[in-house]
Every structure is written in structure tokens, then in C-alpha cells.
Design a protein around this motif. Structure first.
Motif, PDB file in Angstrom:
ATOM      1  N   ALA A   2       0.824  -1.210   0.000  1.00 47.94           N
ATOM      2  CA  ALA A   2       0.000   0.000   0.000  1.00 47.94           C
ATOM      3  C   ALA A   2       0.857   1.258   0.000  1.00 47.94           C
ATOM      4  O   ALA A   2       0.536   2.248  -0.666  1.00 47.94           O
ATOM      5  CB  ALA A   2      -0.940  -0.010   1.204  1.00 47.94           C
ATOM      6  N   GLU A   3       1.962   1.226   0.746  1.00 47.67           N
ATOM      7  CA  GLU A   3       2.827   2.412   0.818  1.00 47.67           C
ATOM      8  C   GLU A   3       3.564   2.631  -0.494  1.00 47.67           C
ATOM      9  O   GLU A   3       3.781   3.787  -0.907  1.00 47.67           O
ATOM     10  CB  GLU A   3       3.776   2.269   1.996  1.00 47.67           C
ATOM     11  CG  GLU A   3       3.040   2.440   3.322  1.00 47.67           C
ATOM     12  CD  GLU A   3       3.788   1.927   4.532  1.00 47.67           C
ATOM     13  OE1 GLU A   3       3.392   2.303   5.663  1.00 47.67           O
ATOM     14  OE2 GLU A   3       4.768   1.153   4.377  1.00 47.67           O
ATOM     15  N   TYR A   4       3.942   1.563  -1.190  1.00 47.76           N
ATOM     16  CA  TYR A   4       4.504   1.741  -2.530  1.00 47.76           C
ATOM     17  C   TYR A   4       3.467   2.351  -3.471  1.00 47.76           C
ATOM     18  O   TYR A   4       3.791   3.188  -4.322  1.00 47.76           O
ATOM     19  CB  TYR A   4       5.015   0.418  -3.090  1.00 47.76           C
ATOM     20  CG  TYR A   4       6.383   0.029  -2.581  1.00 47.76           C
ATOM     21  CD1 TYR A   4       7.521   0.728  -2.974  1.00 47.76           C
ATOM     22  CD2 TYR A   4       6.536  -1.030  -1.698  1.00 47.76           C
ATOM     23  CE1 TYR A   4       8.777   0.381  -2.504  1.00 47.76           C
ATOM     24  CE2 TYR A   4       7.792  -1.385  -1.214  1.00 47.76           C
ATOM     25  CZ  TYR A   4       8.915  -0.675  -1.629  1.00 47.76           C
ATOM     26  OH  TYR A   4      10.165  -1.011  -1.151  1.00 47.76           O
ATOM     27  N   SER A  25      -5.595   9.963  -2.538  1.00 48.14           N
ATOM     28  CA  SER A  25      -5.705  11.116  -1.632  1.00 48.14           C
ATOM     29  C   SER A  25      -4.497  11.207  -0.704  1.00 48.14           C
ATOM     30  O   SER A  25      -3.959  12.301  -0.474  1.00 48.14           O
ATOM     31  CB  SER A  25      -6.990  11.010  -0.806  1.00 48.14           C
ATOM     32  OG  SER A  25      -8.130  11.115  -1.635  1.00 48.14           O
ATOM     33  N   ILE A  26      -4.061  10.069  -0.181  1.00 45.78           N
ATOM     34  CA  ILE A  26      -2.853  10.068   0.650  1.00 45.78           C
ATOM     35  C   ILE A  26      -1.662  10.494  -0.191  1.00 45.78           C
ATOM     36  O   ILE A  26      -0.804  11.273   0.253  1.00 45.78           O
ATOM     37  CB  ILE A  26      -2.625   8.673   1.267  1.00 45.78           C
ATOM     38  CG1 ILE A  26      -3.783   8.295   2.183  1.00 45.78           C
ATOM     39  CG2 ILE A  26      -1.304   8.641   2.042  1.00 45.78           C
ATOM     40  CD1 ILE A  26      -3.735   6.865   2.678  1.00 45.78           C
ATOM     41  N   GLY A  83      -3.809   3.792   9.520  1.00 39.88           N
ATOM     42  CA  GLY A  83      -3.476   2.681   8.643  1.00 39.88           C
ATOM     43  C   GLY A  83      -4.582   2.281   7.685  1.00 39.88           C
ATOM     44  O   GLY A  83      -4.659   1.126   7.255  1.00 39.88           O
ATOM     45  N   SER A  84      -5.446   3.239   7.333  1.00 42.11           N
ATOM     46  CA  SER A  84      -6.568   2.931   6.445  1.00 42.11           C
ATOM     47  C   SER A  84      -6.119   2.444   5.077  1.00 42.11           C
ATOM     48  O   SER A  84      -6.847   1.719   4.391  1.00 42.11           O
ATOM     49  CB  SER A  84      -7.436   4.185   6.277  1.00 42.11           C
ATOM     50  OG  SER A  84      -7.951   4.615   7.511  1.00 42.11           O
ATOM     51  N   ARG A  85      -4.903   2.818   4.662  1.00 38.60           N
ATOM     52  CA  ARG A  85      -4.404   2.421   3.340  1.00 38.60           C
ATOM     53  C   ARG A  85      -4.386   0.912   3.154  1.00 38.60           C
ATOM     54  O   ARG A  85      -4.566   0.399   2.049  1.00 38.60           O
ATOM     55  CB  ARG A  85      -2.999   2.999   3.125  1.00 38.60           C
ATOM     56  CG  ARG A  85      -1.983   2.561   4.178  1.00 38.60           C
ATOM     57  CD  ARG A  85      -0.730   3.406   4.168  1.00 38.60           C
ATOM     58  NE  ARG A  85       0.204   3.030   5.240  1.00 38.60           N
ATOM     59  CZ  ARG A  85       0.092   3.484   6.500  1.00 38.60           C
ATOM     60  NH1 ARG A  85      -0.897   4.297   6.823  1.00 38.60           N
ATOM     61  NH2 ARG A  85       0.963   3.111   7.408  1.00 38.60           N
ATOM     62  N   ALA A  86      -4.172   0.168   4.233  1.00 42.87           N
ATOM     63  CA  ALA A  86      -4.090  -1.287   4.149  1.00 42.87           C
ATOM     64  C   ALA A  86      -5.432  -1.920   3.795  1.00 42.87           C
ATOM     65  O   ALA A  86      -5.463  -3.058   3.333  1.00 42.87           O
ATOM     66  CB  ALA A  86      -3.567  -1.867   5.461  1.00 42.87           C
TER      67      ALA A  86
END
Length: 239
Positions: A7-9, A34-35, A231-234
Motif C-alpha cells: 500500500a505504501e509503494y 488522496s494520501i 493505517g486505512s491504506r491497508a
């Protein structure tokens, strides 16, 4: 710092879409974009304009920093001074996008969002795409209905440009002689074979495909502690 998640990538890849854009309106649609837009604003693209989607320009933390009346918003949209990152239910090799229906338009098998602003977006300002689940159902030979306009249909459109498509597998662009989709980078742990098997058309694949760039320690801190501490991206892209 702990290991970087997929997700961070994806956040980093989305943020990179706005690198060097200058003072334009960033319009990310979806959590990961959005992030990414907020990260870009806080780091390498400080001139980006962010909006609350209604009438205000906002800082990365959501607090107001200006007023954006609808008339001015439309002026930005129609003059190339906006870079939107949309979703895609289907997208083809030339960047034609569908978010309206699956199947024949007169009797669709599934009704989706509808055309909405996709034609105006793609013909009047740069438009990138975010696909959280890369599959042959999304990356198709021919979209069932053209909503967002691709390179093969955009002749004469002054501000038409598709900077990139980001998926959970990699990053794609259209920097080929005929503007067909090219694999630009792979997220760590993903192979070229995985991408081609999940793509429903012949993708242009360079001899040596680079990895999606690593986030810096400061970018990871901002993602994890400032922009998305919950940690919503996960939930949108697994680890």
C-alpha cells in the motif's frame, strides 16, 4: 522503520503522478490517491492546490486556506490547470476508461457509476488512474463504453494527457510511439509475468523494468504518523 508495505509503494507511485505539476488543482479520487496527493504537497510538490470537494482550498490536514467558487473550479478544469486521478472499472491499451456499465450499453449486464465528469476531465486536463485490483476484468482489450477518452480518440484535444496508471502491481504510462500502455515500474515482489497474466491486452514491456521507487524515511513518517496514522491504506491494498 518497518518494512514498506505494498500500500505504501502505491501511495508513493500515486504521489509521483503530481511531481513537477506546479500550482495546479490536484483532484485525487480514492483513499490511496488522496494520501499520495497530500504526501506530494507536503514534500516535493508544495505548490499543489488541494480541495475539500466543495468550495474550499485546503491544507494537507484539511483546514481551509482559500476559497474556490464553482465558477473558478470549472475554469481550472477547462484550462488544463488540474490533474485528476480517477478510478477505472475498465481501461484499455490506449487509456480509454469505462466507469458506466459492463456489457452492451443498451442492455448492460451491470450498471456502474455512469459517465459523470470523465469526458470533460480527460479532454480538458491531465488525468491519471488508480486501480487497486489489477486484473483482466479491468485491463481489457476494448472497454464496453468510453467514458474517459484515450489517446486514440483524443486528436485535437489541447490539454489531453494521461500521465500514468497506478495499480497494486505497478505503474504504467503511454510513452510509446503509438501511445499504447507501457509497463513503467514494478512494485517490489511483483514479476513481469504476474502483470502480463493479469492484463487483457499486449502490454509494452521494456527489456529492463525498474522497481517503483523506495519511499524516504521522511515520507514513511508522514504517511504513517501524519497523513494516515490509522493505517486505512491497508484496507484498499493489502500488505
Amino acid at each position: 522503520m518497518s518494512e514498506v508495505s505494498r500500500a505504501e509503494y502505491c501511495v508513493i507511485a500515486c504521489a509521483e503522478a503530481w511531481r513537477g505539476n506546479g500550482e495546479v488543482l490536484a483532484s485525487p479520487m480514492g483513499l490511496i490517491p488522496s494520501i499520495g496527493a497530500r504526501l506530494a504537497r507536503l514534500t516535493f510538490s508544495p505548490d499543489l492546490l488541494l480541495t475539500d470537494g466543495e468550495a474550499m482550498l485546503v491544507r494537507p490536514d484539511g483546514t481551509p486556506e482559500g476559497w474556490l467558487p464553482y465558477r473558478q473550479h470549472l475554469a481550472l478544469v477547462s484550462s488544463g490547470c488540474r490533474h485528476v486521478m480517477m478510478g477505472a472499472s475498465q481501461i484499455d491499451r490506449f487509456g480509454n476508461q469505462n466507469i458506466s456499465c459492463i456489457g452492451d450499453w443498451e442492455r448492460p449486464a451491470r450498471q456502474l457509476l455512469g459517465v459523470r465528469g470523465a469526458p470533460v476531465n480527460t479532454l480538458n486536463n491531465p488525468t491519471s488512474y488508480w486501480v487497486p485490483r489489477h486484473s483482466r476484468r479491468v485491463f481489457v482489450e476494448k472497454v464496453d463504453m468510453v467514458c474517459g477518452v484515450g489517446y486514440d480518440r483524443a486528436a485535437g484535444a489541447r490539454y489531453h494527457r494521461i500521465p500514468c496508471v497506478v495499480s497494486d502491481l505497478g505503474v504504467f504510462d503511454f510513452t510509446t510511439p503509438d501511445h499504447s500502455m507501457r509497463l513503467a515500474s514494478l512494485h517490489p515482489g511483483v514479476t513481469v509475468e504476474q502483470v502480463t497474466e493479469a492484463t487483457g491486452f499486449d502490454l509494452v514491456v521494456p527489456y529492463d523494468v525498474p522497481p517503483t521507487r523506495e519511499p524516504t524515511a521522511e515520507e514513511l513518517r508522514l504517511i504513517r504518523e501524519v497523513i494516515d496514522p490509522a493505517g486505512s491504506r491497508a484496507r484498499e491494498v493489502g500488505s
